[in-house]
Design a protein around this motif. Structure first.
Motif, short mmCIF file in Angstrom:
data_model
loop_
_atom_site.label_atom_id
_atom_site.label_comp_id
_atom_site.label_asym_id
_atom_site.label_seq_id
_atom_site.Cartn_x
_atom_site.Cartn_y
_atom_site.Cartn_z
N GLY A 128 32.48 20.82 -10.30
CA GLY A 128 31.32 21.33 -11.03
C GLY A 128 30.44 20.20 -11.54
N PHE A 129 31.05 19.13 -12.02
CA PHE A 129 30.29 17.99 -12.52
C PHE A 129 29.49 17.34 -11.40
CE2 PHE A 129 30.01 13.42 -13.55
CZ PHE A 129 29.29 13.51 -14.73
N VAL A 130 30.12 17.16 -10.24
CA VAL A 130 29.44 16.55 -9.10
C VAL A 130 28.27 17.43 -8.65
CG1 VAL A 130 29.72 15.94 -6.66
CG2 VAL A 130 31.43 15.21 -8.33
N ILE A 131 28.49 18.74 -8.59
CA ILE A 131 27.40 19.66 -8.21
C ILE A 131 26.27 19.58 -9.21
CG2 ILE A 131 26.80 22.11 -7.97
CD1 ILE A 131 29.59 22.50 -6.71
N ASN A 132 26.60 19.48 -10.49
CA ASN A 132 25.58 19.38 -11.53
C ASN A 132 24.78 18.08 -11.38
OD1 ASN A 132 24.06 19.74 -13.81
ND2 ASN A 132 25.73 19.39 -15.25
N ILE A 133 25.44 16.97 -11.15
CA ILE A 133 24.76 15.68 -10.98
C ILE A 133 23.86 15.72 -9.75
CG2 ILE A 133 25.12 13.23 -10.44
CD1 ILE A 133 25.70 13.94 -13.34
N ILE A 134 24.37 16.28 -8.63
CA ILE A 134 23.55 16.38 -7.42
C ILE A 134 22.33 17.26 -7.68
CG2 ILE A 134 23.52 17.32 -5.06
CD1 ILE A 134 26.46 16.41 -4.83
N ILE A 145 40.31 19.45 -11.14
CA ILE A 145 39.61 19.41 -9.86
C ILE A 145 38.37 20.31 -9.91
CG2 ILE A 145 39.80 20.12 -7.43
CD1 ILE A 145 42.72 19.12 -7.54
N ILE A 146 38.51 21.51 -10.44
CA ILE A 146 37.36 22.41 -10.54
C ILE A 146 36.29 21.81 -11.44
CG2 ILE A 146 36.62 24.66 -11.42
CD1 ILE A 146 39.31 25.76 -10.41
N GLY A 147 36.70 21.16 -12.54
CA GLY A 147 35.73 20.52 -13.43
C GLY A 147 34.99 19.39 -12.75
#
Length: 62
Positions: free
Chosen positions: A48-54, A43-45
């Protein structure tokens, strides 16, 4: 930090009490803890991935 004999003795007593109460988990308990930990890491990964893509999308449009 003041270390004297009394504080060290108290710390050792507390450590001994924790070791007496603690026990080795059985297989089922260990598997459950491992599953919950793995799900938490995933879930944390994903977050983090979604925040990075955004972040990349925002930088790309400016």
């Amino acid at each position: 930090m003041n270390l004297n004999k009394e504080s060290m003795a108290n710390f050792i007593k507390q450590c001994q009490r924790v070791l007496k109460v603690s026990r080795k988990p059985d297989r089922e308990e260990f598997i459950n803890v491992a599953k919950v930990t793995g799900i938490g890491i995933l879930i944390i990964g994903v977050i983090g991935f979604v925040i990075n893509i955004i972040g990349q999308l925002i930088q790309g449009t400016t």
